[in-house]
Design an enzyme around this catalytic site. Structure first.
Site, mmCIF file in Angstrom:
data_model
loop_
_atom_site.group_PDB
_atom_site.id
_atom_site.type_symbol
_atom_site.label_atom_id
_atom_site.label_comp_id
_atom_site.label_asym_id
_atom_site.label_seq_id
_atom_site.Cartn_x
_atom_site.Cartn_y
_atom_site.Cartn_z
ATOM 1 N N CYS A 1 -29.128 2.528 -3.033
ATOM 2 C CA CYS A 1 -28.330 3.095 -1.939
ATOM 3 C C CYS A 1 -28.518 2.279 -0.669
ATOM 4 O O CYS A 1 -29.504 2.457 0.059
ATOM 5 C CB CYS A 1 -28.730 4.552 -1.712
ATOM 6 S SG CYS A 1 -27.786 5.322 -0.374
ATOM 7 N N CYS B 1 -28.620 4.353 2.530
ATOM 8 C CA CYS B 1 -29.857 5.138 2.714
ATOM 9 C C CYS B 1 -31.017 4.234 3.134
ATOM 10 O O CYS B 1 -31.804 4.599 4.003
ATOM 11 C CB CYS B 1 -30.272 5.837 1.420
ATOM 12 S SG CYS B 1 -28.964 6.633 0.519
ATOM 13 N N ASP B 2 -31.151 3.077 2.484
ATOM 14 C CA ASP B 2 -32.377 2.286 2.612
ATOM 15 C C ASP B 2 -32.202 0.973 3.366
ATOM 16 O O ASP B 2 -33.183 0.284 3.645
ATOM 17 C CB ASP B 2 -32.938 1.964 1.208
ATOM 18 C CG ASP B 2 -33.287 3.235 0.445
ATOM 19 O OD1 ASP B 2 -33.659 4.221 1.097
ATOM 20 O OD2 ASP B 2 -33.179 3.235 -0.791
#
Ligand code: NAP
Length: 301
Positions: free
Chosen positions: A131, A134-135
């Site tokens: 992701c 997300c990261d």
């Protein structure tokens, strides 16, 4: 007992919920563990007509619409569905509860396909991610690899290029013909994105004695590429683990709608033949809900 239970809280499920609840059907959304599915991870949803913003904002507004019409929501995942053959489906969930309804709409979508090479599984959350939105932040100013050559890989590379110092895309073919031209052109215009074609990885490992957690990715030719993080975007697999083996899937594991038992409907990415887009998921969620509403209405006749 509900009239209609909807599995999934992505675009297909939430659209189905709006239609079902607005038709005055007692509606429950079994959302999964988190709201929104893959759409919640889209940083900039730019190809859904009439909307420009994040995927999560779109999801939250759409959920508000559904609950505004009376749909209920529970955050859990289905583990099994049983049908008594006579207007009652029972959904078993991982919160140890069961929910019953006359009809079920499955909109549980798809999940990222896993990279099955040495080290990839062990390093998830510790250098390997599925992701980018997300990261990606954790790799600000660092060097990352993106694995894959479809729209998702190229979109991830573009997102990461705003954060990372260097983004290499490792793709097993010789050109990004699978991705949309507009996305390919954006990638080509970015100075810090470097495609490496005709290349596959064999293994990933931590660089020995590295304090900063650097990784070494080894290609099938034996070349070693150093980086700080690896983002995998090699396609998707339908989320259908809660379904009986007897339910017909196509050759990529998506559900064949025509063969479903009465009262069981499917929408979105897990439906065979559908293009994986937010717009198509919305359309199929609408369609499945209209079919489910008509089905439930026959119950009283
Ligand atoms: P995809 O189009 O299926 O692409 C998967 C990519 O991963 C392909 O390039 C494939 O290589 C590669 N791949 C598969 N298995 C691999 C492995 N084991 N090792 C290395 N590479 C591997 O998947 P996606 O990009 O996730 O997109 C899924 C769907 O969502 C598509 O329909 C796409 O159009 C859609 N989507 C749309 C948007 C948008 O509208 N902006 C954004 C994201 C996704 P090959 O090409 O060699 O098969």
């Amino acid at each position: 007992m509900y009239d209609i239970i909807i599995l999934g809280s992505g675009p297909a499920g939430l659209t189905a919920a709006i239609y079902a609840a607005r038709a005055n059907k007692k509606t429950l959304i079994i959302a999964g563990d988190t709201l929104g599915g893959q759409t919640a991870e889209i940083a900039n949803l730019e190809n859904f007509p009439g909307y420009m913003g994040s995927g999560m904002d779109w999801i939250q507004t759409t959920l508000k619409q559904a609950t505004g019409f009376g749909a209920e929501i529970v955050y859990a995942s289905a583990t099994d569905i049983k049908w008594d053959g006579n207007f009652t489906y029972t959904v078993q969930c991982d919160n140890n509860k069961t929910y019953t309804a006359s009809a079920i709409i499955m909109g549980t979508g798809a999940r990222a396909r896993r990279l099955e090479i040495d080290g990839a599984r062990e390093l998830v959350g510790n250098g390997v991610s599925y992701c980018a939105t997300c990261d990606g932040f954790f790799y600000t100013g660092k060097r990352v690899l993106v694995i894959g050559g479809g729209n998702s890989a190229l979109n991830d590379a573009l997102y990461l290029a705003d954060l990372a110092s260097d983004v290499k895309i490792i793709y097993r073919k010789s050109a990004f013909t699978r991705a949309e031209a507009i996305i390919r052109d954006r990638v080509a215009a970015r100075e810090n994105i470097h495609p490496i074609f005709n290349t596959e990885l064999k293994s990933i490992r931590k660089k020995p004695d590295s304090d900063s957690g650097e990784l070494i990715a080894t290609t099938t030719n034996g070349d070693e590429i150093e980086c700080d993080g690896i983002f995998v975007a090699i396609g998707h697999e339908a989320n259908t683990d809660y379904l009986d083996e007897g339910i017909k899937r196509d050759d990529v594991g998506r559900i064949v709608a025509d063969d479903l038992p009465a009262g069981l409907f499917v929408a979105g990415d897990e439906k065979s033949g559908i293009k994986m887009q937010v717009a198509t998921a919305v359309g199929s969620g609408c369609s499945a809900a209209m079919d489910a509403i008509a089905y439930v209405n026959t119950k009283g006749n």
